[in-house]
Every structure is written in structure tokens, then in C-alpha cells.
Design a protein around this motif. Structure first.
Motif, PDB file in Angstrom:
ATOM      1  N   VAL A  80      35.231  42.176  45.469  1.00 49.57           N
ATOM      2  CA  VAL A  80      36.145  43.409  45.516  1.00 49.57           C
ATOM      3  C   VAL A  80      37.699  42.679  45.220  1.00 49.57           C
ATOM      4  N   ALA A  81      38.283  43.287  44.586  1.00 46.64           N
ATOM      5  CA  ALA A  81      39.495  43.156  44.219  1.00 46.64           C
ATOM      6  C   ALA A  81      40.388  43.799  44.954  1.00 46.64           C
ATOM      7  N   ALA A  82      41.560  43.224  45.824  1.00 46.67           N
ATOM      8  CA  ALA A  82      42.274  43.837  46.844  1.00 46.67           C
ATOM      9  C   ALA A  82      43.541  43.883  46.135  1.00 46.67           C
TER      10      ALA A  82
ATOM     11  N   SER B 116      37.734  27.866  30.425  1.00 44.76           N
ATOM     12  CA  SER B 116      37.951  28.174  31.776  1.00 44.76           C
ATOM     13  C   SER B 116      38.253  29.517  32.106  1.00 44.76           C
ATOM     14  N   LEU B 117      38.999  30.314  31.507  1.00 51.98           N
ATOM     15  CA  LEU B 117      39.135  31.694  31.604  1.00 51.98           C
ATOM     16  C   LEU B 117      37.998  32.587  31.428  1.00 51.98           C
ATOM     17  N   GLN B 118      37.291  32.630  30.304  1.00 54.85           N
ATOM     18  CA  GLN B 118      35.929  32.955  30.291  1.00 54.85           C
ATOM     19  C   GLN B 118      34.923  32.559  31.395  1.00 54.85           C
ATOM     20  N   GLN B 119      34.916  31.708  31.793  1.00 46.52           N
ATOM     21  CA  GLN B 119      34.041  30.908  32.852  1.00 46.52           C
ATOM     22  C   GLN B 119      34.493  31.963  34.061  1.00 46.52           C
ATOM     23  N   ILE B 120      35.461  32.035  34.292  1.00 44.96           N
ATOM     24  CA  ILE B 120      35.875  33.097  35.514  1.00 44.96           C
ATOM     25  C   ILE B 120      35.217  34.483  35.285  1.00 44.96           C
ATOM     26  N   TYR B 121      35.374  34.884  34.182  1.00 48.05           N
ATOM     27  CA  TYR B 121      34.758  36.385  33.851  1.00 48.05           C
ATOM     28  C   TYR B 121      33.164  36.127  34.258  1.00 48.05           C
ATOM     29  N   ILE B 122      32.631  35.054  33.844  1.00 44.91           N
ATOM     30  CA  ILE B 122      30.959  34.667  33.787  1.00 44.91           C
ATOM     31  C   ILE B 122      30.628  34.797  35.318  1.00 44.91           C
ATOM     32  N   ASP B 123      31.488  34.009  36.165  1.00 43.41           N
ATOM     33  CA  ASP B 123      31.441  33.609  37.511  1.00 43.41           C
ATOM     34  C   ASP B 123      31.603  34.816  38.338  1.00 43.41           C
ATOM     35  N   LEU B 124      32.687  35.466  38.006  1.00 39.09           N
ATOM     36  CA  LEU B 124      33.029  36.904  39.041  1.00 39.09           C
ATOM     37  C   LEU B 124      31.806  37.860  38.390  1.00 39.09           C
ATOM     38  N   TYR B 125      31.789  38.376  37.132  1.00 45.28           N
ATOM     39  CA  TYR B 125      31.228  39.481  37.101  1.00 45.28           C
ATOM     40  C   TYR B 125      29.542  38.920  37.203  1.00 45.28           C
ATOM     41  N   GLY B 126      29.018  38.053  36.911  1.00 45.81           N
ATOM     42  CA  GLY B 126      27.566  37.864  37.382  1.00 45.81           C
ATOM     43  C   GLY B 126      27.472  37.184  38.568  1.00 45.81           C
ATOM     44  N   SER B 127      28.282  37.253  39.525  1.00 43.25           N
ATOM     45  CA  SER B 127      27.949  36.551  40.920  1.00 43.25           C
ATOM     46  C   SER B 127      26.984  37.376  41.600  1.00 43.25           C
TER      47      SER B 127
ATOM     48  N   ALA C 135      36.605  42.157  36.386  1.00 44.81           N
ATOM     49  CA  ALA C 135      35.569  41.411  36.645  1.00 44.81           C
ATOM     50  C   ALA C 135      34.628  41.586  37.901  1.00 44.81           C
ATOM     51  N   CYS C 136      35.502  42.109  38.857  1.00 49.92           N
ATOM     52  CA  CYS C 136      35.229  42.365  40.491  1.00 49.92           C
ATOM     53  C   CYS C 136      34.063  43.769  40.360  1.00 49.92           C
ATOM     54  N   ASP C 137      33.118  43.781  41.135  1.00 53.10           N
ATOM     55  CA  ASP C 137      32.328  44.966  41.460  1.00 53.10           C
ATOM     56  C   ASP C 137      33.146  46.150  41.752  1.00 53.10           C
ATOM     57  N   TYR C 138      34.077  46.147  42.594  1.00 49.19           N
ATOM     58  CA  TYR C 138      35.069  47.118  43.027  1.00 49.19           C
ATOM     59  C   TYR C 138      36.358  46.750  42.966  1.00 49.19           C
TER      60      TYR C 138
ATOM     61  N   ILE D 154      36.334  38.966  48.558  1.00 52.65           N
ATOM     62  CA  ILE D 154      37.526  39.641  48.303  1.00 52.65           C
ATOM     63  C   ILE D 154      38.673  38.750  47.587  1.00 52.65           C
ATOM     64  N   LEU D 155      38.960  39.249  46.488  1.00 51.93           N
ATOM     65  CA  LEU D 155      39.791  38.504  45.556  1.00 51.93           C
ATOM     66  C   LEU D 155      41.227  39.233  45.889  1.00 51.93           C
ATOM     67  N   ALA D 156      42.354  38.454  46.416  1.00 54.16           N
ATOM     68  CA  ALA D 156      43.502  38.974  46.761  1.00 54.16           C
ATOM     69  C   ALA D 156      44.738  38.125  46.464  1.00 54.16           C
ATOM     70  N   SER D 157      46.029  38.282  46.579  1.00 53.25           N
ATOM     71  CA  SER D 157      47.070  37.727  46.167  1.00 53.25           C
ATOM     72  C   SER D 157      47.885  37.280  47.466  1.00 53.25           C
ATOM     73  N   SER D 158      48.619  36.104  47.508  1.00 51.81           N
ATOM     74  CA  SER D 158      49.575  35.773  48.334  1.00 51.81           C
ATOM     75  C   SER D 158      50.681  36.624  48.203  1.00 51.81           C
ATOM     76  N   ASN D 159      51.194  36.970  47.122  1.00 50.71           N
ATOM     77  CA  ASN D 159      52.446  37.865  46.687  1.00 50.71           C
ATOM     78  C   ASN D 159      52.169  39.438  46.988  1.00 50.71           C
ATOM     79  N   PRO D 160      52.467  40.204  47.714  1.00 51.16           N
ATOM     80  CA  PRO D 160      52.670  41.309  47.788  1.00 51.16           C
ATOM     81  C   PRO D 160      52.953  42.564  46.644  1.00 51.16           C
ATOM     82  N   THR D 161      53.650  41.930  45.876  1.00 50.98           N
ATOM     83  CA  THR D 161      53.999  42.548  44.682  1.00 50.98           C
ATOM     84  C   THR D 161      53.578  42.276  43.529  1.00 50.98           C
ATOM     85  N   ILE D 162      52.754  41.366  43.362  1.00 49.88           N
ATOM     86  CA  ILE D 162      52.112  40.992  42.169  1.00 49.88           C
ATOM     87  C   ILE D 162      50.769  40.461  42.551  1.00 49.88           C
ATOM     88  N   PHE D 163      49.679  41.090  41.850  1.00 54.74           N
ATOM     89  CA  PHE D 163      48.317  40.587  42.234  1.00 54.74           C
ATOM     90  C   PHE D 163      48.060  39.404  41.217  1.00 54.74           C
TER      91      PHE D 163
END
Length: 222
Positions: free
Chosen positions: A142-144, A126-137, A159-162, A94-103
């Protein structure tokens, strides 16, 4: 924008109780609850909580004030993804943020304004690699989303499934309602083509075409 809408009070409890599955070529299925063990990476830019019994890891972005994506932040996210994937007991994250007002507010503009020309290719790679690693994981991802997710913050969610998004909440006299979208055109720039294609795959060609042209930020109900 394809996502589930929940109130903030039940956002995490719903994630604890849900049974997640992969979509399309996604392969793994699981039923799970939340975590207790924790670790950090790259000076706490990312916090990782792992529950091996449940098969879930939570990757929490922790770069105040807005989780903007710098080279160091990108590397921290990539390291956390690799660490989580290397654990065979973990089947979802689950991809989340420690800041409740900004993901995530998107790219760190200091990487783009008068950039270091040796550093700039590393940043974009590095930004494109995040896309590759998340989308192809291999993991179910899940992005919360409790807070705003403009620009590259939206990209992280897509880039997340849900995507699970808060319906908003009252903070004193202010009503906080998060928004999400690729709003680069409102800043006079264009979203990268590969990021635009990700929006097309998420909400469809016609909606994506209009959203990219107008720089639309979608509220939770949309």
C-alpha cells in the motif's frame, strides 16, 4: 488514478484499522494494525518499522528534501523490501514518506545529467528492480501518499497494490493539496515505455494515453 482519498488526520488511523487483501494473482490476506519495532538501512535513506503481531511493516523513504531516487536510494529501498519479505510473520508493507509534503519527487536528475557511464546502467537496473520487487511481491503493498508524487514518485505508488492519498490540509495560509502523475512530457521528455504501461494498467488505456501526452498531475479527487 485509482486510489482511496482520506484526510491527513485519519490517513494513518485508517491504515491501522484496515483489513488488506491481494488483488488478481495476489495471494495473501490479512487484518492488522500498526508497528513499533524499527530499523534503518543505507545511512537512514529508508526507515523500516515492523509489527510482527500485526503482520505489517512500514517502509518510510527518508532522503531529504524530496526522496529523489538515486542509485543509493534505490538500493536502500530494495534492501528494505528484501528484508521485510524475508520475515515470514510479515504479510503486508506500507510505502510512506518522512516528508509530509512530498511522497517522492521522482528520479534524481544528477543521475541523468552528464552521467557516469559505468554507474548509469546500475541506476536504471536498480529502478526497474524496484518495480519488479514491489509489483511482484508476495506482500500486500500500500502506498500512503500525503505529499506530491510526480514522475517516478507516481511510478512507486503504481507499483503497489493499493494507493491511499491524502485529500490535503491547511498549512498556515497555504492549502496543501497533493498531486500524482507521470508528468515527464511537461519537461520535454517521455516516460519509459514500461512505466507508461504501468499507468495503463492502473487507470485504463484512454485515460493513460491522454495523461501521458499532457503530463497530467491528478489531484486526490481524480
Amino acid at each position: 488514478m485509482a486510489m482511496m482519498i482520506v484526510t491527513p488526520s485519519i490517513l494513518l488511523s485508517n491504515l491501522r484499522q484496515c483489513s488488506l487483501g491481494r488483488i488478481g494473482v495476489r495471494r495473501q490476506r490479512l487484518s492488522s494494525c500498526f508497528s513499533s519495532a524499527s530499523s534503518s538501512s543505507s545511512d537512514d535513506l529508508v526507515l523500516t518499522n515492523v509489527d510482527e503481531d500485526a503482520g505489517i511493516a512500514i517502509l518510510t523513504m527518508n532522503r531529504p528534501p524530496a526522496n529523489s531516487l538515486s542509485l543509493e536510494m534505490n538500493k536502500a529501498i530494495l534492501t528494505s523490501i528484501k528484508t521485510i519479505e524475508s520475515n515470514p510473520k510479515i504479510q503486508s508493507t506500507i510505502l510512506a514518506s518522512s516528508n509530509p509534503t512530498i511522497f517522492s519527487a521522482g528520479l534524481d536528475v544528477s543521475e541523468l545529467v552528464s552521467p557516469d557511464m559505468d554507474r548509469l546502467p546500475q541506476f536504471w537496473n536498480s529502478l526497474q528492480q524496484i518495480y519488479i520487487d514491489l509489483y511482484g511481491s508476495r506482500l500486500a503493498t500500500v502506498a500512503a501518499i500525503r505529499g506530491h508524487a510526480p514522475a517516478a514518485g507516481c511510478f512507486l505508488a503504481m507499483a503497489c497494490d493499493y494507493r491511499v492519498m491524502s485529500a490535503g490540509w491547511q498549512a498556515g495560509k497555504k492549502n496543501h493539496v497533493p498531486t500524482i502523475g507521470l508528468n515527464e512530457t511537461k519537461l520535454g521528455i517521455a516516460a519509459p515505455s514500461w512505466m507508461g504501461q504501468l499507468l495503463v494498467r492502473t487507470i485504463g488505456f484512454r485515460q493513460a494515453e491522454l495523461a501521458l501526452a499532457m503530463g497530467t498531475l491528478f489531484p486526490p479527487e481524480e
